[in-house]
Design an enzyme around this catalytic site. Sequence first.
Site, PDB file in Angstrom:
ATOM      1  N   PHE A 191      12.488   4.475  -1.615  1.00  0.00           N
ATOM      2  CA  PHE A 191      12.614   3.047  -1.321  1.00  0.00           C
ATOM      3  C   PHE A 191      12.855   2.231  -2.588  1.00  0.00           C
ATOM      4  O   PHE A 191      13.714   1.345  -2.623  1.00  0.00           O
ATOM      5  CB  PHE A 191      11.359   2.545  -0.600  1.00  0.00           C
ATOM      6  CG  PHE A 191      11.247   3.035   0.813  1.00  0.00           C
ATOM      7  CD1 PHE A 191      12.078   2.537   1.797  1.00  0.00           C
ATOM      8  CD2 PHE A 191      10.318   4.002   1.158  1.00  0.00           C
ATOM      9  CE1 PHE A 191      11.994   2.985   3.110  1.00  0.00           C
ATOM     10  CE2 PHE A 191      10.221   4.459   2.465  1.00  0.00           C
ATOM     11  CZ  PHE A 191      11.057   3.960   3.433  1.00  0.00           C
ATOM     12  N   GLY A 192      12.102   2.523  -3.645  1.00  0.00           N
ATOM     13  CA  GLY A 192      12.250   1.765  -4.880  1.00  0.00           C
ATOM     14  C   GLY A 192      13.587   2.033  -5.558  1.00  0.00           C
ATOM     15  O   GLY A 192      14.281   1.103  -5.977  1.00  0.00           O
TER      16      GLY A 192
ATOM     17  N   GLU B 271      -1.216   8.543  12.350  1.00  0.00           N
ATOM     18  CA  GLU B 271       0.017   8.688  13.125  1.00  0.00           C
ATOM     19  C   GLU B 271       0.264  10.149  13.507  1.00  0.00           C
ATOM     20  O   GLU B 271       0.686  10.442  14.629  1.00  0.00           O
ATOM     21  CB  GLU B 271       1.185   8.112  12.326  1.00  0.00           C
ATOM     22  CG  GLU B 271       1.102   6.595  12.202  1.00  0.00           C
ATOM     23  CD  GLU B 271       2.081   6.002  11.205  1.00  0.00           C
ATOM     24  OE1 GLU B 271       2.279   4.771  11.242  1.00  0.00           O
ATOM     25  OE2 GLU B 271       2.645   6.753  10.396  1.00  0.00           O
TER      26      GLU B 271
ATOM     27  N   ASP C  34       5.547   4.705  -6.632  1.00  0.00           N
ATOM     28  CA  ASP C  34       4.522   5.735  -6.776  1.00  0.00           C
ATOM     29  C   ASP C  34       4.309   6.155  -8.218  1.00  0.00           C
ATOM     30  O   ASP C  34       3.332   6.839  -8.528  1.00  0.00           O
ATOM     31  CB  ASP C  34       4.902   6.976  -5.959  1.00  0.00           C
ATOM     32  CG  ASP C  34       4.952   6.698  -4.473  1.00  0.00           C
ATOM     33  OD1 ASP C  34       4.245   5.784  -4.022  1.00  0.00           O
ATOM     34  OD2 ASP C  34       5.693   7.397  -3.758  1.00  0.00           O
TER      35      ASP C  34
ATOM     36  N   ALA D 137       5.872   1.453   0.527  1.00  0.00           N
ATOM     37  CA  ALA D 137       7.276   1.062   0.373  1.00  0.00           C
ATOM     38  C   ALA D 137       7.470  -0.403  -0.040  1.00  0.00           C
ATOM     39  O   ALA D 137       8.290  -0.677  -0.925  1.00  0.00           O
ATOM     40  CB  ALA D 137       8.036   1.357   1.667  1.00  0.00           C
TER      41      ALA D 137
END
Length: 429
Positions: A14-15, A171, A300, A316
């Site tokens: 994401f980054g 989840e 991270d 994220a």
Amino acid sequence: MGKRPHVVIIGAGFGGVAAAKKLAKKNVDVTIIDRTNYHLFQPLLYQVSTSVLSTDDISYPIRAMFRDYKNVELFMAKAQEIDGKRKVVITNHGEVAYDYLIVAAGATNNFFGMENVEKYAYGMKSIPEALHIRNHVLHMFERANKQIDNEEVRRKMLTFICVGGGPTGVEEAGAIAELVAIQRKEYPNLNFDEVSIKLIEGTDKVLPMMPPKLIKHTIDVLESKGVEVMLNTQVADCDADGLYLKDGRYIPSRTVIWAAGVKANKVASTIGTECDRAGRVVVEPTLQVPGYPEIFAIGDNAHFMTESGRPLATVAPVAMQEAWCAVENILSLINGSSSLKKFEYVDHGAMATIGRCQAVVNWGCLKIGGFVAWVIWMFLHLLRLEGAHADITVGTKWFWNFVSGTRLGRIITNIKLEDEDENMDAAKA
């Protein structure tokens, strides 16, 4: 014209992707170093591991993402070391020089030094790991179905343990419970009273980012699906047949899924500056690495201390906002400015799904659980997926799963093909 500044980005998470998209329209050359050729939407990995989605539903080719930007290039390789003095990234396919570097290499599973847990538990940070879980869980039903006279072995095969009460663990446990409900219809010879699903959390609550009301709702929903939630329970060890707890208990199981922690990709620590226990680089307020003003660490890989005295979570939204700040500061340095922006995180809340028609959402004044929260969760995740193909296919699969409850992705793909190869050779002869 002089040579354009070269910005290297380690990682297409994401980054890394957020940074590349910002730089794609600028007068710089960008190289993304990643060991794969795709961007992975990690929040939905658990749905691959439980047969809801396919791998191409949650991944998107990096080159396709930047096909319209000739200044962005992919260097498919594993980043092994960062030599800040020579300004090069050392990979398994050679060195890549940079003028500016963004370290966004993501994270791996953190087993906290427990070698047997690392050996026997199933991590879930990549597509191969998610597929490994899917194949294994489906195999467990097939193998248990053959153990007609051995209840002990059947129960061991039909006990599924998720360690970690964060969003991933919650989840995964909820999705496995729903998968079990589907399997129940197709295995008439199995006694599904022997199935056990456990969610183990070392602290006194799941989903710590949620208010008490939504935490209780989460536990109630999980328990209604048949998941045993075990709080204040720490793992001591693991073997091929089960999990050892610190209180002396032993849970026989062939399936331990590890979602209890992450640590930074080890390439971040090769810079040589201070790192925290999870291997994240302790960065300056501008996200620069101390002693290396041209290197920025995000996501991270960054330990960014907040006013509360705790580092930002490795999620994220943090990575993306840090990416935007890092790019802004790199462009300022390129333009000769010494005035850089200090990073300030804007928290937009948190959410997690607990299964079909159930989720929890914590956004400012909006603190809800249930069907409406699940619709919000689905809508926002569809918005964040890359490409219209993913939006259409994932949305369709979710709708069909909502209507019918079926999961057609229950395909075991790691079957050895030696017998088939021999048959083909015989046929050719």
